[in-house]
Design a protein around this motif. Structure first.
Motif, PDB file in Angstrom:
ATOM      1  N   ALA A   1       0.829  -1.203   0.000  1.00  0.00           N
ATOM      2  CA  ALA A   1       0.000   0.000   0.000  1.00  0.00           C
ATOM      3  C   ALA A   1       0.868   1.259   0.000  1.00  0.00           C
ATOM      4  O   ALA A   1       0.536   2.251  -0.665  1.00  0.00           O
ATOM      5  CB  ALA A   1      -0.922  -0.009   1.216  1.00  0.00           C
ATOM      6  N   ALA A   2       1.976   1.229   0.743  1.00  0.00           N
ATOM      7  CA  ALA A   2       2.884   2.375   0.770  1.00  0.00           C
ATOM      8  C   ALA A   2       3.526   2.588  -0.597  1.00  0.00           C
ATOM      9  O   ALA A   2       3.732   3.732  -1.026  1.00  0.00           O
ATOM     10  CB  ALA A   2       3.955   2.171   1.839  1.00  0.00           C
TER      11      ALA A   2
ATOM     12  N   ALA B   1       0.960   4.293  -2.797  1.00  0.00           N
ATOM     13  CA  ALA B   1       0.859   5.710  -2.441  1.00  0.00           C
ATOM     14  C   ALA B   1       2.082   6.490  -2.927  1.00  0.00           C
ATOM     15  O   ALA B   1       1.963   7.632  -3.382  1.00  0.00           O
ATOM     16  CB  ALA B   1       0.715   5.858  -0.929  1.00  0.00           C
ATOM     17  N   THR B   2       3.260   5.889  -2.842  1.00  0.00           N
ATOM     18  CA  THR B   2       4.488   6.547  -3.280  1.00  0.00           C
ATOM     19  C   THR B   2       4.435   6.914  -4.755  1.00  0.00           C
ATOM     20  O   THR B   2       4.906   7.978  -5.167  1.00  0.00           O
ATOM     21  CB  THR B   2       5.702   5.633  -3.019  1.00  0.00           C
ATOM     22  OG1 THR B   2       5.807   5.381  -1.615  1.00  0.00           O
ATOM     23  CG2 THR B   2       6.985   6.257  -3.509  1.00  0.00           C
TER      24      THR B   2
ATOM     25  N   PHE C   1       0.458   9.308  -5.413  1.00  0.00           N
ATOM     26  CA  PHE C   1       0.054  10.551  -4.763  1.00  0.00           C
ATOM     27  C   PHE C   1       0.854  11.812  -5.096  1.00  0.00           C
ATOM     28  O   PHE C   1       0.367  12.910  -4.825  1.00  0.00           O
ATOM     29  CB  PHE C   1       0.072  10.372  -3.243  1.00  0.00           C
ATOM     30  CG  PHE C   1      -1.083   9.568  -2.717  1.00  0.00           C
ATOM     31  CD1 PHE C   1      -2.180   9.284  -3.505  1.00  0.00           C
ATOM     32  CD2 PHE C   1      -1.070   9.085  -1.417  1.00  0.00           C
ATOM     33  CE1 PHE C   1      -3.236   8.539  -3.026  1.00  0.00           C
ATOM     34  CE2 PHE C   1      -2.126   8.341  -0.917  1.00  0.00           C
ATOM     35  CZ  PHE C   1      -3.217   8.068  -1.728  1.00  0.00           C
TER      36      PHE C   1
ATOM     37  N   GLY D   1       1.759  15.179  -1.517  1.00  0.00           N
ATOM     38  CA  GLY D   1       1.596  13.749  -1.776  1.00  0.00           C
ATOM     39  C   GLY D   1       2.890  12.990  -1.900  1.00  0.00           C
ATOM     40  O   GLY D   1       2.912  11.774  -1.680  1.00  0.00           O
TER      41      GLY D   1
ATOM     42  N   TRP E   1       3.681  11.240   1.411  1.00  0.00           N
ATOM     43  CA  TRP E   1       2.768  10.261   2.008  1.00  0.00           C
ATOM     44  C   TRP E   1       3.323   8.838   1.928  1.00  0.00           C
ATOM     45  O   TRP E   1       3.522   8.179   2.947  1.00  0.00           O
ATOM     46  CB  TRP E   1       1.411  10.343   1.330  1.00  0.00           C
ATOM     47  CG  TRP E   1       0.616  11.566   1.670  1.00  0.00           C
ATOM     48  CD1 TRP E   1       1.114  12.832   1.856  1.00  0.00           C
ATOM     49  CD2 TRP E   1      -0.786  11.657   1.857  1.00  0.00           C
ATOM     50  NE1 TRP E   1       0.101  13.703   2.128  1.00  0.00           N
ATOM     51  CE2 TRP E   1      -1.092  13.018   2.135  1.00  0.00           C
ATOM     52  CE3 TRP E   1      -1.826  10.749   1.788  1.00  0.00           C
ATOM     53  CZ2 TRP E   1      -2.377  13.468   2.361  1.00  0.00           C
ATOM     54  CZ3 TRP E   1      -3.125  11.192   2.005  1.00  0.00           C
ATOM     55  CH2 TRP E   1      -3.387  12.537   2.301  1.00  0.00           C
ATOM     56  N   GLY E   2       3.506   8.352   0.726  1.00  0.00           N
ATOM     57  CA  GLY E   2       3.990   6.985   0.579  1.00  0.00           C
ATOM     58  C   GLY E   2       5.413   6.826   1.091  1.00  0.00           C
ATOM     59  O   GLY E   2       5.745   5.815   1.707  1.00  0.00           O
TER      60      GLY E   2
ATOM     61  N   GLY F   1       0.013   1.536  -8.738  1.00  0.00           N
ATOM     62  CA  GLY F   1       0.270   2.911  -8.342  1.00  0.00           C
ATOM     63  C   GLY F   1       0.521   3.815  -9.532  1.00  0.00           C
ATOM     64  O   GLY F   1      -0.007   4.936  -9.604  1.00  0.00           O
TER      65      GLY F   1
END
Length: 430
Positions: free
Chosen positions: A10-11, A14-15, A18, A25, A28-29, A116
């Motif tokens: 999930a990270a 997001a990387t 976002f 953003g 975030w990741g 992603g």
């Protein structure tokens, strides 16, 4: 451990998704990966609890180069009494190294990478289209500080990586869904770049296409290579010919400005001419202090003095960087800063170059993606100082460690392994 593996995946999503879509953003990741990396580092204090994959020789090279870059830039910032202001840019690389620990402890699936990128490209393209058609914006942009240039170039990089993923998906005909979403991500990233009007990013397209030719098209029959290049040329002509894309208008403005500048006349717009003046001013400052540089504040003061002495035009004053990464690093942080930036550019080449000769499509795709990072950033840095912003260091270092981990530990299909031995392909090694 399956929970931690899912969290790491999930990270990664997001990387990659976002950076241009939400405020801040790009943290975030990366922050999530760093947090997981901290937990993984603590977990290694209990032998037998975790079984991380080895970094390998080139993995440690990545670590030492990033640490060397951070140390060099920190020392130069300290010399100029600007260490506090440099912390966000340097901290991003340190967080990426923590993320590398998490990635090698709970390696995510390759699908996290493509998901992603695909979602990032599609949403960036949709948002850019909304800005132009619904909000009437002249140029699509992101949340501050991601103005049109940063937004468009990161979107272009996302689209380019999705295009590499399309080749990966084509080799897996039993999974047509990946082909659709990655193609949509590639189109969305390119569309966002076009609608942002970032002319500097367009210069990267020939370099990106040459890299794709070396990694993918060179493996195809001649007629398929010709068809692929014909499609690219047709697309480029179409983007230029359709007025709604803004490409023709932006190119015309650039040519008009350059013509006026060479003739010593003023132009109605000043984007190109201001860059030329900033480059000229930065070179003047480099000649004054080539070894240690001026620092960020000294750069501003130096430019002001050059304007006062009528050496460069006043159009340089609103800008805190040279609109060129190499000139900016050299003018501000001297020769050590320039060497650190060149090391960042060279690092992915050392890590991924052998993968272009790999018979396995997955390895070759990840190698092309890894090499796309420096190719794109070198081009972006020709007309803008990407590494003057935290987003530059965050995207470059975070995406690098993700791509390297997946490339380093990508499984090799047995039948491809045999083909590689027959063709003498180079396998990725530690």
């Amino acid at each position: 451990m399956s929970v931690m593996k899912a969290a790491t995946g999930a990270a990664v999503v997001a990387t990659l998704m976002f950076p241009v879509l939400v405020p801040g953003g790009y943290w975030w990741g990366l922050g999530g990966l760093a947090l997981l990396g901290g937990l993984a580092a603590l977990g290694r204090l209990w032998p037998g609890w975790l079984n991380p994959r080895p970094l390998g020789r080139r993995g440690w090279r990545l670590v030492w180069v990033l640490l060397g870059v951070v140390s060099t830039m920190a020392a130069m910032a300290w010399l100029h009494e600007e260490l506090l202001g440099a912390l966000p840019r340097l901290g991003a690389m340190l967080l990426a190294l923590l993320g590398l620990v998490a990635l090698h402890t709970w390696r995510p699936r390759l699908s996290a990478l493509w998901a992603g990128l695909a979602m990032g490209g599609m949403l960036a393209g949709g948002w850019a289209l909304w800005q132009r058609l619904q909000e009437g914006a002249g140029r699509a942009s992101g949340h501050d500080p991601l103005h049109a240039i940063l937004f468009g170039n990161v979107s272009l990089l996302t689209g380019g990586l999705c295009l590499a993923g399309v080749v990966w998906a084509l080799a897996r005909p039993r999974h047509p869904g990946w082909l659709l979403v990655l193609a949509a991500g590639a189109i969305g990233g390119l569309l966002a770049s076009v609608l942002s009007g970032t002319r500097g990013g367009w210069v990267a397209l020939p370099l990106i296409l040459l890299l794709f030719h070396r990694g993918f098209l060179a493996w195809l029959p001649g007629w398929q290579q010709a068809l692929a290049w014909l499609s690219v040329v047709t697309l480029a002509i179409g983007l230029y010919a359709v007025p709604q894309t803004g490409v023709q208008h932006r190119v015309g403005l650039a040519m008009d400005e350059l013509s006026h500048y060479l003739e010593g006349e003023s132009a109605p717009t000043a984007s190109v001419t201001a860059r030329l003046e900033m480059w000229r001013g930065a070179w003047q400052l480099i000649q004054q202090r080539p070894l240690l540089g001026h620092g960020s504040e000294g750069y501003r003061q130096g430019m002001a003095e050059l304007v006062e002495g009528a050496v460069v035009a006043p159009s340089v004053l609103p800008h805190g960087h040279a609109h060129n990464d190499l000139l900016d690093a050299w003018a501000k942080f001297g020769l050590p800063g320039l060497m650190a930036l060149l090391a960042l550019y060279l690092l992915p080449v050392l890590l991924f170059r052998s993968g272009l000769r790999h018979a396995d499509t997955t390895h070759r795709t990840l190698a092309v993606a890894g090499l796309l990072l420096p190719v794109a950033f070198i081009d972006f840095g020709l007309t803008y100082s990407f590494f003057a912003y935290p987003v530059g260091g965050a995207v470059y270092s975070a995406w690098l460690v993700v791509l390297w981990t997946l490339y380093r530990h990508a499984p090799l299909v047995p039948e491809v392994d045999q083909a590689a031995k027959c063709q003498g392909s180079v396998m990725p090694s530690g």
